[in-house]
Design an enzyme around this catalytic site. Structure first.
Site, PDB file in Angstrom:
ATOM      1  N   HIS A  38       0.872  -1.186   0.000  1.00 35.20           N
ATOM      2  CA  HIS A  38       0.000   0.000   0.000  1.00 35.20           C
ATOM      3  C   HIS A  38       0.911   1.238   0.000  1.00 35.20           C
ATOM      4  O   HIS A  38       1.746   1.380  -0.889  1.00 35.20           O
ATOM      5  CB  HIS A  38      -0.922  -0.109   1.219  1.00 35.20           C
ATOM      6  CG  HIS A  38      -2.099   0.807   1.267  1.00 35.20           C
ATOM      7  ND1 HIS A  38      -2.442   1.658   0.256  1.00 35.20           N
ATOM      8  CD2 HIS A  38      -3.033   1.011   2.249  1.00 35.20           C
ATOM      9  CE1 HIS A  38      -3.533   2.347   0.600  1.00 35.20           C
ATOM     10  NE2 HIS A  38      -3.903   1.970   1.805  1.00 35.20           N
ATOM     11  N   HIS A  55      -2.316  -2.456  -9.592  1.00 37.40           N
ATOM     12  CA  HIS A  55      -3.359  -1.908  -8.722  1.00 37.40           C
ATOM     13  C   HIS A  55      -4.565  -2.831  -8.772  1.00 37.40           C
ATOM     14  O   HIS A  55      -4.865  -3.409  -9.822  1.00 37.40           O
ATOM     15  CB  HIS A  55      -3.773  -0.500  -9.188  1.00 37.40           C
ATOM     16  CG  HIS A  55      -4.467   0.268  -8.133  1.00 37.40           C
ATOM     17  ND1 HIS A  55      -5.826   0.152  -7.920  1.00 37.40           N
ATOM     18  CD2 HIS A  55      -3.999   1.129  -7.198  1.00 37.40           C
ATOM     19  CE1 HIS A  55      -6.153   0.927  -6.909  1.00 37.40           C
ATOM     20  NE2 HIS A  55      -5.073   1.527  -6.446  1.00 37.40           N
ATOM     21  N   ASP A  67       2.297   5.532  -6.567  1.00 32.55           N
ATOM     22  CA  ASP A  67       3.544   5.491  -5.802  1.00 32.55           C
ATOM     23  C   ASP A  67       4.793   5.483  -6.673  1.00 32.55           C
ATOM     24  O   ASP A  67       5.898   5.613  -6.156  1.00 32.55           O
ATOM     25  CB  ASP A  67       3.565   4.248  -4.889  1.00 32.55           C
ATOM     26  CG  ASP A  67       2.601   4.388  -3.724  1.00 32.55           C
ATOM     27  OD1 ASP A  67       2.445   5.516  -3.240  1.00 32.55           O
ATOM     28  OD2 ASP A  67       2.014   3.386  -3.299  1.00 32.55           O
TER      29      ASP A  67
HETATM   30  N1  CMC Z   1       5.186  -6.404 -10.085  1.00 31.82           N
HETATM   31  C1  CMC Z   1       5.130  -7.602 -10.720  1.00 31.82           C
HETATM   32  N2  CMC Z   1       3.996  -8.317 -10.889  1.00 31.82           N
HETATM   33  C2  CMC Z   1       2.867  -7.793 -10.382  1.00 31.82           C
HETATM   34  C3  CMC Z   1       2.840  -6.553  -9.731  1.00 31.82           C
HETATM   35  C4  CMC Z   1       4.067  -5.855  -9.590  1.00 31.82           C
HETATM   36  N3  CMC Z   1       4.124  -4.673  -8.974  1.00 31.82           N
HETATM   37  N4  CMC Z   1       1.597  -6.294  -9.325  1.00 31.82           N
HETATM   38  C5  CMC Z   1       0.848  -7.337  -9.716  1.00 31.82           C
HETATM   39  N5  CMC Z   1       1.617  -8.230 -10.352  1.00 31.82           N
HETATM   40  C6  CMC Z   1       1.171  -9.500 -10.950  1.00 31.82           C
HETATM   41  C7  CMC Z   1       1.080 -10.586  -9.901  1.00 31.82           C
HETATM   42  O1  CMC Z   1       2.295 -11.300  -9.797  1.00 31.82           O
HETATM   43  C8  CMC Z   1      -0.050 -11.431 -10.417  1.00 31.82           C
HETATM   44  O2  CMC Z   1       0.447 -12.263 -11.445  1.00 31.82           O
HETATM   45  P1  CMC Z   1      -0.091 -13.775 -11.617  1.00 31.82           P
HETATM   46  O3  CMC Z   1      -1.553 -13.619 -11.983  1.00 31.82           O
HETATM   47  O4  CMC Z   1       0.743 -14.304 -12.718  1.00 31.82           O
HETATM   48  O5  CMC Z   1       0.111 -14.450 -10.308  1.00 31.82           O
HETATM   49  C9  CMC Z   1      -0.996 -10.417 -11.068  1.00 31.82           C
HETATM   50  O6  CMC Z   1      -0.174  -9.318 -11.418  1.00 31.82           O
HETATM   51  C10 CMC Z   1      -2.109  -9.925 -10.138  1.00 31.82           C
HETATM   52  O7  CMC Z   1      -1.513  -9.545  -8.893  1.00 31.82           O
HETATM   53  P2  CMC Z   1      -2.292  -9.548  -7.512  1.00 31.82           P
HETATM   54  O8  CMC Z   1      -1.310  -9.557  -6.403  1.00 31.82           O
HETATM   55  O9  CMC Z   1      -3.331 -10.628  -7.510  1.00 31.82           O
HETATM   56  O10 CMC Z   1      -3.030  -8.158  -7.581  1.00 31.82           O
HETATM   57  P3  CMC Z   1      -3.721  -7.428  -6.380  1.00 31.82           P
HETATM   58  O11 CMC Z   1      -4.841  -6.670  -6.921  1.00 31.82           O
HETATM   59  O12 CMC Z   1      -4.017  -8.397  -5.283  1.00 31.82           O
HETATM   60  O13 CMC Z   1      -2.566  -6.469  -5.814  1.00 31.82           O
HETATM   61  C11 CMC Z   1      -1.104  -4.652  -5.577  1.00 31.82           C
HETATM   62  C12 CMC Z   1      -2.470  -5.125  -6.099  1.00 31.82           C
HETATM   63  C13 CMC Z   1      -1.039  -3.152  -5.627  1.00 31.82           C
HETATM   64  C14 CMC Z   1      -0.936  -5.102  -4.125  1.00 31.82           C
HETATM   65  C15 CMC Z   1       0.005  -5.267  -6.450  1.00 31.82           C
HETATM   66  O14 CMC Z   1      -0.126  -4.816  -7.774  1.00 31.82           O
HETATM   67  C16 CMC Z   1       1.403  -4.980  -5.923  1.00 31.82           C
HETATM   68  O15 CMC Z   1       1.895  -5.734  -5.079  1.00 31.82           O
HETATM   69  N6  CMC Z   1       2.072  -3.873  -6.393  1.00 31.82           N
HETATM   70  C17 CMC Z   1       3.370  -3.487  -5.876  1.00 31.82           C
HETATM   71  C18 CMC Z   1       3.209  -2.666  -4.620  1.00 31.82           C
HETATM   72  C19 CMC Z   1       2.661  -1.294  -4.906  1.00 31.82           C
HETATM   73  O16 CMC Z   1       3.105  -0.586  -5.807  1.00 31.82           O
HETATM   74  N7  CMC Z   1       1.692  -0.854  -4.094  1.00 31.82           N
HETATM   75  C20 CMC Z   1       1.057   0.449  -4.213  1.00 31.82           C
HETATM   76  C21 CMC Z   1      -0.354   0.311  -4.704  1.00 31.82           C
HETATM   77  S1  CMC Z   1      -1.127   1.809  -5.289  1.00 31.82           S
HETATM   78  C22 CMC Z   1      -1.155   2.938  -4.020  1.00 31.82           C
HETATM   79  C23 CMC Z   1      -1.556   2.423  -2.708  1.00 31.82           C
HETATM   80  O17 CMC Z   1      -2.554   1.745  -2.547  1.00 31.82           O
HETATM   81  O18 CMC Z   1      -0.825   2.721  -1.768  1.00 31.82           O
END
Ligand code: CMC
Length: 385
Positions: A228, A267, A321
């Protein structure tokens, strides 16, 4: 015993993905089109024409203020910036090493003890508490930073707006108008974002009819995590690790091969470019050119290119971010304050949702689907192996 598994739940959704948990008129996101509106107004318009104070009023009260309303709201915010002496002393005494997000949790909880409206439940009392917290968080962050670095604290300047005053309290000198405006825009962009994890945490706490300070403390704890708000600080760490744009390809491909996340991408709701990231990227570009230092932006743009090429088809794009840290760095904000600055901006979104939800409150109480055994014999401790 099958009854234990009868949850009455409609459907299981990991991470509550796609679940509608509240009705809200505060903001809306179109994750496919990359659009964000606060109370119906596109974020681009607010970034262009509004101020953090005006946006805060809009989010809290539902409409843009008149000139008189804005003046009154701004002067209330300015008056409430000052910390009670006991809170100021506490902030100055806190140890220098913990992460400032942990300090913020402690200090906001502590400030709640000295809130003259602590036990008021009427709308005006709650609003004063809310505005007090939004106004005090920047003072807490700046005072803590000055104290931990052995510098005199700089009291708020009542002639400065919210964004400019924070930079002033942090650096001990007034920011130039342009820097203050860019920071103001960054705060507007971070002010609100629907039922993200920290806002939801605040709402869950408030739904028990706990107090607003407890709700904000819950939210700060949730925002701290790297998935987050904690991502912004880690983006800069990654840019440093990479070092130069020509090393980005190898770094990103290795990370993806090892199933590591690239911070600042992806996201739950946006499946396209986050509109806030688009605006922040423009300012990151602008400041990189202004200061003739393109090290971070050039690595960032290279990462963006590779990530969109590799994962764009999965809906992975830069989020808020990714470029915010580059902007903050040029504004002289220390790296471990990036997430506290996010909290400072988002406090208004947390408060707006808490106020809205509790007006028609129902305690949050989801269920878990039980996956354990139906029956296990209790074995006395002396017979266990
Ligand atoms: N880098 C590489 N792969 C990613 C990323 C990333 N940053 N984000 C998602 N994926 C891939 C993930 O590996 C998965 O692939 P697969 O289907 O092959 O397993 C797919 O995309 C879906 O990911 P998810 O974890 O199921 O997606 P989610 O909606 O649960 O998570 C998230 C959203 C923001 C937690 C995630 O994208 C992430 O970990 N991002 C990196 C951390 C980040 O930048 N956070 C800030 C978010 S925006 C501002 C805020 O809320 O603070």
């Amino acid at each position: 015993m099958g009854v234990l598994k009868d949850t009455g739940a409609i459907e299981y959704s990991k991470g509550l993905e796609g679940v509608i948990a509240a009705l809200s008129s505060i903001s809306a996101i179109d994750g496919n089109e990359g659009k964000l509106i606060y109370r119906g107004i596109p974020i681009e318009m607010l970034a262009k024409y509004s101020s953090y104070e005006e946006t805060a009023y809009l989010l809290l009260y539902g409409d843009l203020p008149t000139r008189e309303e804005l003046d009154e709201f701004s002067s209330q915010m300015r008056e409430l910036r000052i910390l009670p002496k006991k809170v100021e002393d506490c902030v100055k005494e806190l140890p220098p090493n913990p992460h400032p997000m942990d300090i913020l949790k402690v200090a906001v909880a502590h400030a709640g003890l000295y809130d003259p409206d602590q036990y008021r439940c009427c709308r005006e009392g709650v609003m004063r508490k809310v505005i007090r917290i939004i106004a005090q968080i920047p003072t807490i962050i700046a005072y803590y930073h000055r104290a931990r670095t052995g510098q005199e604290i700089v009291p708020p300047d009542q002639n400065l707006g919210h964004a400019a005053n924070f930079l002033y309290m942090l650096h001990g000198k007034k920011p130039d108008e342009e820097e203050a405006r860019i920071f103001d825009i960054a705060l507007i962009l971070h002010a609100e974002h629907g039922l993200n994890a920290s806002t939801f945490a605040a709402m869950v706490t408030a739904s028990t009819l706990s107090d607003i300070n407890s709700a904000i403390v819950s939210a700060i704890g949730a925002l701290k995590g790297p998935l987050h708000g904690g991502a912004n600080e880690r983006v800069l760490k990654m840019l440093d690790e990479i070092g130069s744009p020509d090393k980005a390809e190898e770094y990103v491909l290795n990370a993806l091969k090892e199933k590591r996340r690239i911070m600042g991408f992806g996201h739950r709701v946006y499946k396209t470019y986050d509109p806030r990231a688009r605006i922040l990227k423009e300012y990151a570009e602008y400041l990189s050119d202004k200061y003739n230092d393109r090290k971070y932006i050039s690595i960032g743009e290279k990462i963006e290119e590779i990530m969109i090429r590799e994962l764009g088809n999965k809906g992975i794009f830069p989020n808020v971010d990714f470029y915010s840290g580059i902007v903050y760095q040029f504004l002289g904000i220390p790296r471990d304050l990036f997430t506290p600055v996010f909290a400072m901006a988002r406090s208004v979104g947390w408060a707006a949702h808490v106020c809205e939800y509790t007006q028609n409150n129902r305690i949050f109480r989801p269920r878990a689907y039980y996956t354990g055994p139906d029956y296990v014999e209790y074995v006395p401790i002396e017979n266990r192996r």
